[in-house]
Design a protein around this motif. Structure first.
Motif, short mmCIF file in Angstrom:
data_model
loop_
_atom_site.label_atom_id
_atom_site.label_comp_id
_atom_site.label_asym_id
_atom_site.label_seq_id
_atom_site.Cartn_x
_atom_site.Cartn_y
_atom_site.Cartn_z
N MET A 1 -0.60 13.15 -8.67
CA MET A 1 0.80 13.11 -8.27
C MET A 1 1.05 11.94 -7.30
O MET A 1 0.20 11.64 -6.46
CB MET A 1 1.14 14.44 -7.56
N THR A 2 2.16 11.29 -7.44
CA THR A 2 2.55 10.24 -6.50
C THR A 2 3.49 10.86 -5.46
O THR A 2 4.51 11.46 -5.82
CB THR A 2 3.26 9.08 -7.22
N TRP A 3 3.12 10.71 -4.19
CA TRP A 3 3.91 11.30 -3.11
C TRP A 3 4.86 10.24 -2.53
O TRP A 3 4.56 9.05 -2.57
CB TRP A 3 2.99 11.78 -1.98
N ASP A 4 5.98 10.71 -1.97
CA ASP A 4 6.81 9.75 -1.24
C ASP A 4 6.03 9.23 -0.04
O ASP A 4 6.06 8.05 0.27
CB ASP A 4 8.11 10.41 -0.76
N ALA A 5 5.34 10.15 0.64
CA ALA A 5 4.58 9.74 1.81
C ALA A 5 3.30 10.54 1.94
O ALA A 5 3.27 11.73 1.61
CB ALA A 5 5.40 9.91 3.09
N VAL A 6 2.26 9.88 2.42
CA VAL A 6 1.04 10.57 2.82
C VAL A 6 0.88 10.36 4.32
O VAL A 6 1.04 9.24 4.82
CB VAL A 6 -0.20 10.03 2.06
N VAL A 7 0.59 11.45 5.03
CA VAL A 7 0.32 11.36 6.46
C VAL A 7 -1.18 11.57 6.65
O VAL A 7 -1.74 12.56 6.18
CB VAL A 7 1.11 12.45 7.24
N ILE A 8 -1.82 10.62 7.33
CA ILE A 8 -3.26 10.74 7.59
C ILE A 8 -3.42 11.36 8.96
O ILE A 8 -3.11 10.74 9.97
CB ILE A 8 -3.95 9.36 7.58
N ARG A 261 0.09 -6.84 -0.03
CA ARG A 261 0.51 -6.56 1.36
C ARG A 261 1.38 -5.31 1.48
O ARG A 261 2.19 -5.18 2.38
CB ARG A 261 1.30 -7.73 1.95
N ARG A 262 1.25 -4.39 0.53
CA ARG A 262 2.00 -3.14 0.59
C ARG A 262 1.03 -1.97 0.47
O ARG A 262 0.11 -2.01 -0.38
CB ARG A 262 3.02 -3.11 -0.55
N ALA A 263 1.23 -0.92 1.30
CA ALA A 263 0.36 0.27 1.20
C ALA A 263 0.77 1.03 -0.05
O ALA A 263 1.94 1.39 -0.22
CB ALA A 263 0.54 1.14 2.44
N THR A 264 -0.19 1.27 -0.93
CA THR A 264 0.13 1.93 -2.20
C THR A 264 -0.48 3.32 -2.31
O THR A 264 -0.19 4.05 -3.25
CB THR A 264 -0.38 1.09 -3.39
N GLY A 265 -1.33 3.69 -1.35
CA GLY A 265 -1.92 5.02 -1.40
C GLY A 265 -3.13 5.10 -0.49
O GLY A 265 -3.41 4.18 0.28
N VAL A 266 -3.82 6.24 -0.57
CA VAL A 266 -5.03 6.41 0.25
C VAL A 266 -6.13 7.02 -0.61
O VAL A 266 -5.86 7.64 -1.65
CB VAL A 266 -4.78 7.33 1.47
N ARG A 267 -7.36 6.83 -0.15
CA ARG A 267 -8.52 7.42 -0.82
C ARG A 267 -9.27 8.28 0.18
O ARG A 267 -9.39 7.91 1.36
CB ARG A 267 -9.43 6.31 -1.34
N THR A 268 -9.77 9.43 -0.25
CA THR A 268 -10.50 10.32 0.67
C THR A 268 -12.01 10.19 0.44
O THR A 268 -12.45 9.62 -0.56
CB THR A 268 -10.08 11.80 0.48
N ALA A 269 -12.77 10.79 1.38
CA ALA A 269 -14.23 10.67 1.34
C ALA A 269 -14.81 11.21 0.03
O ALA A 269 -15.84 10.74 -0.45
CB ALA A 269 -14.83 11.42 2.52
N ASP A 270 -14.14 12.20 -0.58
CA ASP A 270 -14.66 12.75 -1.84
C ASP A 270 -14.20 11.94 -3.06
O ASP A 270 -14.37 12.38 -4.20
CB ASP A 270 -14.28 14.23 -1.98
N GLY A 271 -13.58 10.79 -2.80
CA GLY A 271 -13.23 9.88 -3.89
C GLY A 271 -11.85 10.11 -4.49
O GLY A 271 -11.42 9.37 -5.38
N VAL A 276 1.13 6.54 -3.17
CA VAL A 276 2.42 6.80 -2.50
C VAL A 276 3.49 5.85 -3.00
O VAL A 276 3.20 4.71 -3.38
CB VAL A 276 2.35 6.66 -0.96
N ARG A 277 4.72 6.38 -3.00
CA ARG A 277 5.88 5.58 -3.42
C ARG A 277 6.45 4.80 -2.24
O ARG A 277 6.86 3.68 -2.37
CB ARG A 277 6.96 6.55 -3.92
N ARG A 278 6.46 5.46 -1.05
CA ARG A 278 7.22 4.87 0.05
C ARG A 278 6.42 4.55 1.32
O ARG A 278 6.59 3.48 1.86
CB ARG A 278 8.38 5.80 0.41
N ALA A 279 5.62 5.50 1.78
CA ALA A 279 5.00 5.23 3.09
C ALA A 279 3.69 5.95 3.29
O ALA A 279 3.48 7.05 2.78
CB ALA A 279 5.97 5.64 4.21
N VAL A 280 2.83 5.30 4.06
CA VAL A 280 1.63 5.95 4.62
C VAL A 280 1.84 5.96 6.13
O VAL A 280 2.12 4.93 6.73
CB VAL A 280 0.34 5.18 4.27
#
Ligand SMILES: Cc1cc2nc3c(=O)[nH]c(=O)nc-3n(C[C@H](O)[C@H](O)[C@H](O)COP(=O)(O)OP(=O)(O)OC[C@H]3O[C@@H](n4cnc5c(N)ncnc54)[C@H](O)[C@@H]3O)c2cc1C
Length: 534
Positions: A1-8, A261-271, A276-280
């Protein structure tokens, strides 16, 4: 799924940001490295099964004045605030106490008994605070520069002596308290509050912080969540989940993906990848954001260079006790204080803090401590006390200013010896303290960081709170807002303005910046362009 935002990170700032974005209609995923949410706002029962212990932070005056946190209506999600009979106590070597009450007249009467005239001087400070305090708090908890509150502040200053009052606020706590008060009791109340951050008591900024916290103690108190500190962040998480947000724990983010130069998503330790569509939003310490989570190639060289001078605040050692009875303080105040500061005098505090700054383990550590069952009876069985004390230690140790037995490696031996030193200070003020101990836990700098990666070497403020790393200099000169040089990536932790403390402003600023940029469809934040000289 693509999220509007991911908060780390699900610390208070991450959870504030997540709630704010959810309220704006965004789909939001929160990824938390630890097995539970809360960051440095958590509680546990590790010390003793019958005792709730606040693992890190405990008292929340900044949450109580935060319009952001108030706007979430957390009381509807189970949060109940509790107050100790008195806000803060400071035992003095002669067996008397300086006590801060929520009622300023009671505080003043007590201070006058220590030194005639200090009561009036205290009340004068309070009435000046009444004029400027709300504007000052508003200015601190909104993005810099604070246009609206700044204008209110300028208008209020005219009524309290104008530039003279500005000078007072900039005067270091040590000097300010010497000028204003004749007795040590009033002085330690302000200086002890100033020492909640790592600003030396002889440096500008410390006087303002001391006054701010002391005055907040009298307006909103130092409240605690019923049942444990963790109830505050649990309420934030409950609100978020009830609105449809998703939180995954034991999900450490190891990489922020950047394309063009745009944040497009994140990866976690389990791969796992989370586009994300809009923001990290990064509720992580600035050193981890720029030094670990981003590919070095994605970080402008000017930022990498500037990060070399980013300064952490000192380390921390925290000791938690389960006590089988009330603390046998000499001359204990009739109304038990929630917070207790331990130092013989302002000079004693100044010495301990300067030893830490100079790389020495303090001989007589200045301690902040909390009587949690006195603050909230739900913390442990009736008649017992859930108690903690913490103090600062150098990030890099050059010597031990005490008996020389502590090396600064902070292995179990170091931690236990230092905890003995802290406990000996308490024993002097409360003879028989040791006989009350059912269980004790020591968290040194390494243990703290293992429980929350943001607490690097036990630094609890996400970077020094000294003036040279505040406002437009936080975390880096030119990057004094939530925006980063990467589009769609925002720093929302205590490493951002206005820094440490549970007020949620860093997370709120980051969420609002993300919303603003999404609305404006901006490509590269101007602040970042400026910082990068483009
Ligand atoms: C011992 C101690 C006592 C304190 N006392 C007080 C107090 O009494 N009152 C007060 O107002 N403030 C106090 N503070 C300060 C306050 O707790 C912090 O300023 C505040 O918690 C900062 O919130 P945050 O959300 O920025 O970060 P944190 O609360 O540190 O939360 C960050 C979260 O991000 C997570 N995280 C980090 N990296 C990753 C990653 N790569 N992937 C996924 N998750 C990640 C962490 O596990 C953590 O849960 C204290 C702090 C400490 C340590």
């Amino acid at each position: 799924m693509t999220w509007d935002a991911v908060v780390i990170g699900a610390g208070p700032n991450g959870l504030v940001a997540a709630n704010r974005l959810l309220d704006a209609g965004w789909s939001v995923l929160v990824l938390e490295a630890q097995h539970e949410v809360g960051g440095a706002v958590r509680s546990d029962r590790e010390v003793h099964p019958d005792f709730v212990t606040d693992t890190f932070s405990a008292f929340y005056p900044l949450a109580a004045i935060s319009s952001t946190i108030a706007s979430f209506g957390l009381e509807s999600h189970g949060l109940v605030w509790r107050h100790a009979p008195s806000v803060l106590g400071h035992p003095l070597p002669d067996g008397s106490w300086a006590v801060l009450h929520r009622d300023r007249e009671m505080t003043a009467t007590g201070l006058d008994a220590h030194q005639s005239g200090d009561g009036d001087a205290w009340l004068e400070m309070c009435s000046q605070w009444d004029r400027v305090g709300p504007h000052l708090v508003g200015s601190l908890l909104t993005p810099f520069p604070p246009v609206r509150h700044g204008a209110g502040m300028l208008a209020a200053l005219r009524h309290v002596g104008g530039l003279d009052f500005v000078k007072t606020m900039l005067t270091p706590a040590g000097e300010m308290t010497r000028k204003r008060f004749g007795g040590e009791a009033a002085r330690v109340l302000i200086a002890g509050n100033a020492a909640h951050a790592d600003i030396p008591l002889e440096a500008p900024g410390s006087g303002l912080l001391g006054m701010l916290l002391a005055m907040l103690g009298q307006t909103v108190g130092f409240p605690v969540p019923e049942g444990g500190a963790g109830e505050l962040t649990q309420a934030m998480a409950r609100r978020f989940r009830a609105g449809g947000g998703e939180i995954r724990t034991s999900a450490e983010v190891t990489r922020i993906e950047v394309e063009g130069r745009r944040a497009t998503g994140v990866r976690t330790a389990d791969g796992e990848q989370h586009p994300v569509r809009r923001a990290v939003i990064a509720d992580v310490v600035a050193t981890a954001l720029y030094g670990q989570l981003l590919d070095p190639a994605a970080v402008p060289s000017s930022v990498r260079t500037a990060m070399r001078s980013f300064e952490l605040d000192p380390g921390t050692v925290k000791v938690d006790w389960a006590l089988d009875g009330p603390i046998p303080w000499t001359g204990a105040p009739e109304l038990a204080p929630g917070t207790v500061h331990v130092a013989d005098s302002v000079a004693d505090m100044t010495l301990a803090m300067s030893q830490v700054q100079a790389g020495a383990i303090p001989a007589a550590p200045f301690m902040l401590s909390g009587q949690m069952t006195s603050s909230d009876p739900a913390r442990s069985p009736a008649g017992t006390e859930s108690f903690w004390a913490y103090t600062h230690v150098p990030q890099r140790t050059s010597s031990d200013a005490g008996d020389g037995s502590i090396r600064g490696t902070w292995d179990t031996d170091d931690c236990e010896r230092f905890a003995d030193r802290m406990q000996a200070r308490l024993e002097r003020l409360a003879p028989g303290f040791g006989t009350k101990v059912l269980a004790r836990r020591v968290l040194g700098p390494h243990q703290m960081q293992a429980r929350n990666a943001n607490l690097v070497g036990g630094a609890l403020n996400g970077g020094t709170a000294q003036l040279h790393q505040q406002l437009v200099f936080r975390p880096l000169p030119g990057l004094g807002r939530a925006e980063t040089p990467i589009r769609g990536l925002f720093l929302g932790s205590a490493s951002a303005h206005p820094g440490g403390g549970v007020h949620g402003a860093c997370g709120d600023n980051a969420a609002r910046a993300a919303l603003w940029h999404a609305r404006a469809g901006r490509l590269l934040p101007s602040v970042a362009r400026g910082a990068l000289g483009r």
